[in-house]
Design a protein around this motif. Structure first.
Motif, mmCIF file in Angstrom:
data_model
loop_
_atom_site.group_PDB
_atom_site.id
_atom_site.type_symbol
_atom_site.label_atom_id
_atom_site.label_comp_id
_atom_site.label_asym_id
_atom_site.label_seq_id
_atom_site.Cartn_x
_atom_site.Cartn_y
_atom_site.Cartn_z
ATOM 1 N N UNK A 286 0.680 -1.365 0.015
ATOM 2 C CA UNK A 286 0.052 -0.021 0.043
ATOM 3 C C UNK A 286 0.691 1.333 0.119
ATOM 4 N N UNK A 287 2.223 1.295 0.440
ATOM 5 C CA UNK A 287 2.999 2.542 0.571
ATOM 6 C C UNK A 287 3.950 2.467 -0.670
ATOM 7 N N UNK A 288 4.573 1.456 -0.925
ATOM 8 C CA UNK A 288 5.517 1.434 -2.005
ATOM 9 C C UNK A 288 4.890 1.234 -3.510
ATOM 10 N N UNK A 289 3.795 0.356 -3.506
ATOM 11 C CA UNK A 289 3.295 -0.202 -4.688
ATOM 12 C C UNK A 289 4.250 -1.417 -5.344
ATOM 13 N N UNK A 290 5.219 -1.941 -4.583
ATOM 14 C CA UNK A 290 6.080 -3.127 -4.892
ATOM 15 C C UNK A 290 5.134 -4.271 -4.459
ATOM 16 N N UNK A 291 5.376 -5.374 -5.601
ATOM 17 C CA UNK A 291 4.446 -6.490 -5.226
ATOM 18 C C UNK A 291 4.963 -7.201 -3.933
ATOM 19 N N UNK A 292 4.023 -7.731 -3.163
ATOM 20 C CA UNK A 292 4.455 -8.373 -1.977
ATOM 21 C C UNK A 292 3.692 -9.676 -1.821
ATOM 22 N N UNK A 293 4.544 -10.582 -1.429
ATOM 23 C CA UNK A 293 3.920 -11.997 -1.182
ATOM 24 C C UNK A 293 4.203 -12.602 0.032
ATOM 25 N N UNK A 294 3.184 -12.893 1.017
ATOM 26 C CA UNK A 294 3.651 -12.968 2.483
ATOM 27 C C UNK A 294 3.488 -14.511 2.962
ATOM 28 N N UNK A 295 4.199 -15.396 3.263
ATOM 29 C CA UNK A 295 4.065 -16.619 3.596
ATOM 30 C C UNK A 295 4.069 -16.912 5.408
ATOM 31 N N UNK A 391 2.289 2.514 10.473
ATOM 32 C CA UNK A 391 2.187 3.933 9.813
ATOM 33 C C UNK A 391 3.504 4.464 9.026
ATOM 34 N N UNK A 392 4.589 3.351 9.011
ATOM 35 C CA UNK A 392 5.858 3.360 8.409
ATOM 36 C C UNK A 392 6.278 4.980 8.839
ATOM 37 N N UNK A 393 6.437 4.972 10.559
ATOM 38 C CA UNK A 393 6.878 6.286 11.021
ATOM 39 C C UNK A 393 8.383 6.542 10.668
ATOM 40 N N UNK A 394 8.501 7.857 10.423
ATOM 41 C CA UNK A 394 10.032 8.116 10.239
ATOM 42 C C UNK A 394 10.740 7.582 11.215
ATOM 43 N N UNK A 395 12.007 7.097 11.072
ATOM 44 C CA UNK A 395 12.610 6.122 11.994
ATOM 45 C C UNK A 395 13.383 7.281 12.784
#
Length: 401
Positions: A286-295, A391-395
């Motif tokens: 949802x943030x980067x648009x990169x394809x994600x697959x979670x196992x 929220x992908x907070x600024x680290x």
């Protein structure tokens, strides 16, 4: 049943994700025909305990079943267990099964998961195991009862967990991994170094940065492995834990897009009335648009419920799927828990506890933002970092909870 809802739904994959889809549909009030197809003959069962409690003998197989047979019967399913889906015709709206039958649908959920990768040339060799199914785990457990010298190929979750269980059973264990540390891909060097020390203290022989070329045999049984650099390691039993690949071959020529899994949009819709859930689903982050697959087990359950809701809503009213991936592993006296995705992190900071005491919370960052949080024996403290991952907070802005 909602107006406009499909009258026939087929779910392929009697997995945790598949079960979640059918339960979600019934919970949402769906009363139409509902078919659940499963390649294995078992009712849906939990896979994480295969390399933990089941392999150690702490649990028996019956305890892995996700729902009692009565609860499954109450879902009023057309249950097709022990027969795989072999092809899909999206134009006709039909799934062809290995037993020669065909099942029609108005909407389809793919929850076929993954299968274990194997070393080439190992099919049919006695003493060589993978660990993905209940039968896999029971066969390996039977071999480990003889306390063999076990060589584990691969240092990921399955490999590291199996090494720990085998040592607890009194087996001699050698773990071979191409990473610098066990679970190095998931934990990074710092936490991976600590985990390496724990395995070493428990008697595991670790060979890191090494690749296995092939399994050595005599009389049709494994006798060891040969590394690509020519070294050999004797073994009585070999576990191959080198990852998994999505089960998408049966979708060839169906028109359903596949790559590393079933390619979906943000709502888990793959087009043509086909949806996907669980290990097999690939969707845009949802943030980067990169394809994600979670196992991961929790992702399978969450996606199954999301697919159920979106199937009934229809593609036009479906909502994007968002989650914070969660996975855990138990090794010796360590409980390691991960929120988010650690791979690719370029910044790792221990924010509570420390490596020396083997109790800590670490925050992982990528491009200046929190992408994951890892806890070791600090479950309660770790949970408070989940919102920062979501929220992908600024680290630099994150604070210890």
């Amino acid at each position: 049943m909602r107006t406009g809802a499909p009258s026939r739904i087929v779910v392929v994959g009697a997995s945790a994700a598949g079960l979640s889809v059918v339960e979600g549909l019934r919970r949402e009030g769906y009363t139409g025909r509902l078919t659940l197809v499963g390649e294995e003959a078992h009712l849906p069962y939990d896979r994480p305990p295969l390399s933990k409690q089941l392999l150690s003998g702490e649990w028996e197989a019956e305890r892995l079943q996700l729902r009692a047979s009565g609860a499954v019967n109450a879902l009023d399913l057309d249950l097709r267990l022990g027969t795989a889906a072999v092809s899909l015709d999206t134009g006709a709206g039909e799934v062809a099964l290995a037993d020669g039958s065909r099942v029609g649908y108005d909407a389809l959920a793919v929850a076929t998961g993954t299968r274990a990768r194997r070393l080439r040339g190992t099919d049919g060799i006695s003493g060589v195991h993978v660990l993905r199914t209940l039968e896999d785990a029971l066969a390996l457990r039977e071999d480990l009862a003889a306390k063999p010298h076990l060589v584990v190929v691969g240092g990921g979750f399955v490999g590291a967990e199996t090494a720990a269980v085998a040592r607890g059973l009194g087996c001699e264990v050698t773990l071979v991994t191409d990473t610098a540390q066990p679970m190095g891909d998931a934990l990074g060097d710092g936490l991976g170094t600590m985990l390496r020390a724990v395995h070493t203290e428990h008697g595991v022989r670790l060979m890191t940065g090494a690749l296995v070329d092939h399994v050595l045999t005599a009389g049709g049984r494994a006798t060891g492995v040969r590394l690509v650099d020519g070294r050999t390691i004797a073994a009585d039993t070999v576990l191959v834990g080198i990852g998994a690949q999505p089960n998408v071959e049966w979708l060839a020529d169906s028109g359903v897009p596949v790559s590393d899994g079933v390619v979906c949009d943000a709502t888990l819709h793959a087009g043509s009335g086909v949806w996907a859930a669980g290990d097999v689903a690939s969707w845009p982050h949802p943030l980067t648009g990169e394809p994600v697959r979670v196992e991961h087990r929790t992702n399978a359950a969450e996606q199954g419920l999301a697919v159920a809701r979106n199937m009934l809503a229809g593609p036009e009213r479906a909502t994007p799927f968002e989650t914070v991936p969660y996975v855990w592993t138990d090794q010796y006296d360590l409980k390691i828990q991960i929120y988010g995705r650690t791979r690719g992190a370029d910044d790792v900071r221990i924010v509570e506890g420390g490596l020396a005491e083997r109790r800590l919370v670490a925050v992982y960052g990528k491009n200046g933002r929190v992408c994951a949080a890892v806890g070791i024996n600090m479950a309660r403290a770790l949970r408070s970092y989940r919102p920062q991952v979501a929220e992908a907070t600024t680290i630099d802005a994150r604070s210890a909870a």
